[in-house]
Scaffold this motif. Structure first.
Motif, PDB file in Angstrom:
ATOM      1  N   GLY A  25      37.082 -84.434 -64.571  1.00 16.51           N
ATOM      2  CA  GLY A  25      37.568 -83.678 -65.726  1.00 16.51           C
ATOM      3  C   GLY A  25      38.090 -82.314 -65.327  1.00 16.51           C
ATOM      4  N   ALA A  26      37.389 -81.643 -64.414  1.00 15.23           N
ATOM      5  CA  ALA A  26      37.850 -80.334 -63.932  1.00 15.23           C
ATOM      6  C   ALA A  26      39.204 -80.445 -63.259  1.00 15.23           C
ATOM      7  CB  ALA A  26      36.822 -79.749 -62.958  1.00 15.23           C
TER       8      ALA A  26
ATOM      9  N   TYR B   6      42.063 -81.031 -65.888  1.00 17.11           N
ATOM     10  CA  TYR B   6      42.470 -79.838 -66.637  1.00 17.11           C
ATOM     11  C   TYR B   6      42.803 -78.659 -65.721  1.00 17.11           C
ATOM     12  CZ  TYR B   6      40.999 -82.264 -70.868  1.00 17.11           C
ATOM     13  OH  TYR B   6      40.888 -83.180 -71.902  1.00 17.11           O
ATOM     14  N   CYS B   7      43.009 -78.983 -64.426  1.00 19.48           N
ATOM     15  CA  CYS B   7      43.412 -77.968 -63.430  1.00 19.48           C
ATOM     16  C   CYS B   7      42.399 -76.827 -63.320  1.00 19.48           C
ATOM     17  CB  CYS B   7      44.805 -77.412 -63.752  1.00 19.48           C
ATOM     18  SG  CYS B   7      46.087 -78.675 -63.758  1.00 19.48           S
ATOM     19  N   LEU B   8      41.127 -77.122 -63.566  1.00 20.80           N
ATOM     20  CA  LEU B   8      40.060 -76.124 -63.410  1.00 20.80           C
ATOM     21  C   LEU B   8      39.368 -76.346 -62.072  1.00 20.80           C
ATOM     22  CD1 LEU B   8      38.638 -76.410 -67.051  1.00 20.80           C
ATOM     23  CD2 LEU B   8      40.104 -74.595 -66.155  1.00 20.80           C
ATOM     24  N   LEU B   9      40.177 -76.297 -61.015  1.00 25.14           N
ATOM     25  CA  LEU B   9      39.683 -76.673 -59.691  1.00 25.14           C
ATOM     26  C   LEU B   9      38.584 -75.746 -59.197  1.00 25.14           C
ATOM     27  CD1 LEU B   9      43.092 -77.535 -57.994  1.00 25.14           C
ATOM     28  CD2 LEU B   9      41.521 -79.066 -59.161  1.00 25.14           C
ATOM     29  N   SER B  10      38.592 -74.498 -59.647  1.00 25.30           N
ATOM     30  CA  SER B  10      37.583 -73.544 -59.182  1.00 25.30           C
ATOM     31  C   SER B  10      36.176 -73.924 -59.639  1.00 25.30           C
ATOM     32  CB  SER B  10      37.929 -72.131 -59.657  1.00 25.30           C
ATOM     33  OG  SER B  10      38.004 -72.100 -61.076  1.00 25.30           O
ATOM     34  N   LYS B  11      36.067 -74.777 -60.672  1.00 29.42           N
ATOM     35  CA  LYS B  11      34.758 -75.215 -61.164  1.00 29.42           C
ATOM     36  C   LYS B  11      34.124 -76.267 -60.241  1.00 29.42           C
ATOM     37  CE  LYS B  11      35.202 -74.385 -66.152  1.00 29.42           C
ATOM     38  NZ  LYS B  11      33.979 -73.594 -66.308  1.00 29.42           N
ATOM     39  N   CYS B  12      34.954 -76.971 -59.478  1.00 33.30           N
ATOM     40  CA  CYS B  12      34.444 -78.092 -58.677  1.00 33.30           C
ATOM     41  C   CYS B  12      33.404 -77.669 -57.642  1.00 33.30           C
ATOM     42  CB  CYS B  12      35.611 -78.829 -58.002  1.00 33.30           C
ATOM     43  SG  CYS B  12      36.632 -79.721 -59.186  1.00 33.30           S
TER      44      CYS B  12
ATOM     45  N   ARG C 211      37.537 -86.460 -70.682  1.00 36.19           N
ATOM     46  CA  ARG C 211      38.877 -87.040 -70.730  1.00 36.19           C
ATOM     47  C   ARG C 211      39.675 -86.583 -71.950  1.00 36.19           C
ATOM     48  NH1 ARG C 211      41.303 -91.220 -68.175  1.00 36.19           N
ATOM     49  NH2 ARG C 211      42.955 -92.330 -69.253  1.00 36.19           N
ATOM     50  N   PHE C 212      39.003 -86.511 -73.101  1.00 42.63           N
ATOM     51  CA  PHE C 212      39.737 -86.283 -74.342  1.00 42.63           C
ATOM     52  C   PHE C 212      39.559 -84.886 -74.952  1.00 42.63           C
ATOM     53  CE2 PHE C 212      38.740 -90.972 -74.536  1.00 42.63           C
ATOM     54  CZ  PHE C 212      40.003 -91.383 -74.143  1.00 42.63           C
ATOM     55  N   VAL C 213      38.502 -84.168 -74.569  1.00 44.53           N
ATOM     56  CA  VAL C 213      38.229 -82.870 -75.202  1.00 44.53           C
ATOM     57  C   VAL C 213      38.271 -81.737 -74.190  1.00 44.53           C
ATOM     58  CG1 VAL C 213      36.618 -81.552 -76.624  1.00 44.53           C
ATOM     59  CG2 VAL C 213      36.791 -84.031 -76.931  1.00 44.53           C
ATOM     60  N   GLY C 214      37.392 -81.773 -73.224  1.00 43.24           N
ATOM     61  CA  GLY C 214      37.355 -80.711 -72.221  1.00 43.24           C
ATOM     62  C   GLY C 214      36.070 -80.754 -71.432  1.00 43.24           C
TER      63      GLY C 214
END
Length: 420
Positions: free
Chosen positions: A89-90, A93-99, A57-60
Motif C-alpha cells: 500500500g505504501a 501511494y508513493c509513500l516509500l519513506s514509510k516502508c 488498496r482502496f482507501v489509504g
C-alpha cells in the motif's frame, strides 16, 4: 466439536468479508465482523489481513495500519502477510519513506521477511535514491539464504542503471546463473541508457549459450536495429520469429508488422503479411490501420485510400485510427480541402481527428476556421490539447486579430466550464 464448528463459522465469515472487500463494500464487511462477534464468532488473522489489504488498496495506508491496533487488542499478532499488504500500500501511494519504518517494526516483532518483503524494500531504496542501501538489502538476501526470485534480479538491475552489464558479470561470478528474464532486463536497461551495442552484444551472447527467448525479446531487439538503421539484421531477427515456430498470434504479428511500416519498409511489410496469411493467420482491422498509416508516412495516399476502401468491402467496421492517419497524411501533403471534406462526412470523430484538422488549418493560416473548429470540439464534450489552443490563439494574434484572440480564449474557457 464446538471448536471445529466455530472455526468453520469463522472461515465462512472470512469468505463473506473477502467478497465484500473485493466489491469495495468495506462498511458492509466491517458490519459482518461486528455481527459475527455479536453471536460469539472470533475474527482471526485472516479476517484482519483481508481488511488491511482492502483498506490499503482502496482507501489509504493509514486506515490500513490502524487495523493493527484492533488486532493487538483482540490478542492477534500481525504476520508477514499483514506487513506485506501495508508495504504494498505504501508503494502504491508513493509513500516509500514509510516502508523502512514498517520493516523496523517487523524486525522488532521477530517476523521473518520473505523474498517479496525484501524485493519491496530493495525497490523502495532504489526509488528513494539510496542505491547503496538497496544493494545491502540484496547482500542480506544472499547471507540469509533466502530463495531468490527472478524479480529480485530485475529490481537490482533496474536500480543499477548504467552498471547493468557489470552486475550481470558479478552475478555469474557469485554463482547465480541468470535466466532469460534477467538477461532480457539487462538488455533493456542497456537500450534505455542508449548503450545499444552493449545490449545487442548481451542478446547475441545469451542466444549463443542456448538461452530461450520469447517473441517479445526478438521484437525488442529488431525494433532497436530498425531505429538504428541496421535493416538487414532486423530482418534476420524478424524472419527468425516467423520461421522458428514461435506461437505468433495476431497481436504479436501486428507488433512486428508495425515495426516495418513505421520504418518505411513497406516491401518487407507486404512480404510479412503474405507469409502470415499463407500460414493461416488472418489480419484484423488493426493490421489494415497499421498499413494505411505506413502508406501515409511515405506519401502514398492513393494506395492508402484504396486500402481504406478494401476494409469497407471486406466487412471491417469503420476504423477511426485508419481514417485519422489518412486525414493526417492529406494535411501533410497539402490536400487540406479534401481532408476537411472527409472530416465533415465522418459520423464518428475523436479529439485526434479534430486536432489534425485544426493543425492543418493553422499551417494554412486559416486561423478563424481553426478557432471555430476548436470551439465545436469542446462544445461536443471532447478534450483539446493545450498546444492546439495555444497555436490558434497565437495565430490570431500574429495576424493582428488581438481582440478576436481574446474573444476566442473567453469562449474556450466558457465552453470548458459548461462541458467538463
Amino acid at each position: 466439536m464446538q471448536r471445529i464448528k466455530n472455526k468453520l463459522s469463522t472461515r465462512l465469515m472470512n469468505v463473506c468479508v473477502a467478497s465484500l472487500c473485493k466489491a469495495k463494500q468495506l462498511e458492509k464487511a466491517e458490519g459482518v465482523i461486528v455481527d459475527g462477534i455479536g453471536i460469539g464468532l472470533q475474527p482471526d488473522v485472516v479476517t484482519y489481513n483481508t481488511l488491511i489489504a482492502a483498506y490499503c488498496r482502496f482507501v489509504g495506508i493509514d486506515v490500513g495500519y490502524s487495523i493493527i491496533h484492533r488486532m493487538k487488542n483482540a490478542g492477534i499478532n500481525p504476520d508477514i502477510i499483514t506487513y506485506n499488504s501495508l508495504i504494498a500500500g505504501a508503494a502504491r501511494y508513493c509513500l516509500l519513506s514509510k516502508c523502512p519504518d514498517l520493516f523496523d517494526e517487523m524486525f522488532e516483532m521477530s517476523i521473518l521477511l520473505d523474498i517479496w518483503s525484501y524485493n519491496t524494500l530493495m525497490n523502495c531504496f532504489f526509488k528513494l535514491g539510496k542505491p547503496d542501501e538497496g544493494y545491502r538489502v540484496f547482500q542480506d538476501i544472499l547471507l540469509r539464504d533466502v530463495s531468490v526470485h527472478s524479480a529480485t534480479f530485475n529490481i537490482l538491475i533496474n536500480g543499477r542503471g548504467k552498471d547493468a552489464r557489470r552486475f550481470l558479470n558479478e552475478l555469474v561470478e557469485s554463482g547465480h546463473i541468470p535466466n532469460a528474464i534477467t538477461c532480457t532486463t539487462v538488455m533493456k536497461c542497456c537500450f534505455r541508457y542508449r548503450q545499444f551495442e552493449e545490449g545487442f552484444k548481451i542478446f547475441a551472447e545469451m542466444r549463443s549459450k542456448g538461452y530461450t527467448y520469447d517473441a517479445f525479446a526478438y521484437c525488442t531487439v529488431a525494433s532497436l536495429l530498425l531505429k538504428t538503421g541496421r535493416i538487414t539484421e532486423a530482418n534476420e531477427y524478424l524472419g527468425y520469429i516467423i520461421t522458428s515456430g514461435f506461437s505468433l498470434n495476431i497481436v504479436s504479428f501486428n507488433t512486428i508488422f508495425n515495426l516495418y511500416c513505421k520504418e518505411g519498409q513497406l516491401d518487407n511489410a507486404y512480404q510479412l503479411l503474405y507469409e502470415a496469411e499463407k500460414g493461416g493467420l488472418e489480419s484484423d482491422k488493426y493490421t489494415h490501420a497499421i498499413l494505411i498509416d505506413g502508406l501515409c508516412r511515405i506519401g502514398n495516399l492513393q494506395e492508402a485510400q484504396q486500402q481504406l476502401n478494401r476494409m469497407s468491402e471486406t466487412g471491417f467496421d469503420s476504423n477511426l485510427v485508419a481514417w485519422n492517419s489518412f486525414i493526417n497524411g492529406l494535411c501533410k501533403a497539402g490536400h487540406l480541402d479534401y481532408a476537411t471534406q472527409i472530416f465533415e462526412s465522418m459520423d464518428v470523430k475523436d479529439s485526434v481527428t479534430y486536432s489534425t484538422i485544426v493543425r492543418g488549418l493553422y499551417k494554412a493560416r486559416r486561423f478563424r476556421a481553426a478557432s471555430k473548429l476548436l470551439l465545436s470540439c469542446i462544445r461536443g464534450g471532447m478534450k483539446i490539447l493545450k498546444s492546439d489552443k495555444r497555436i490558434v490563439i497565437d495565430g490570431l494574434r500574429s495576424c493582428g486579430l488581438t481582440h478576436e484572440a481574446r474573444k476566442v480564449q473567453s469562449k474556450i474557457r466558457l465552453a470548458k466550464l459548461l462541458h467538463y
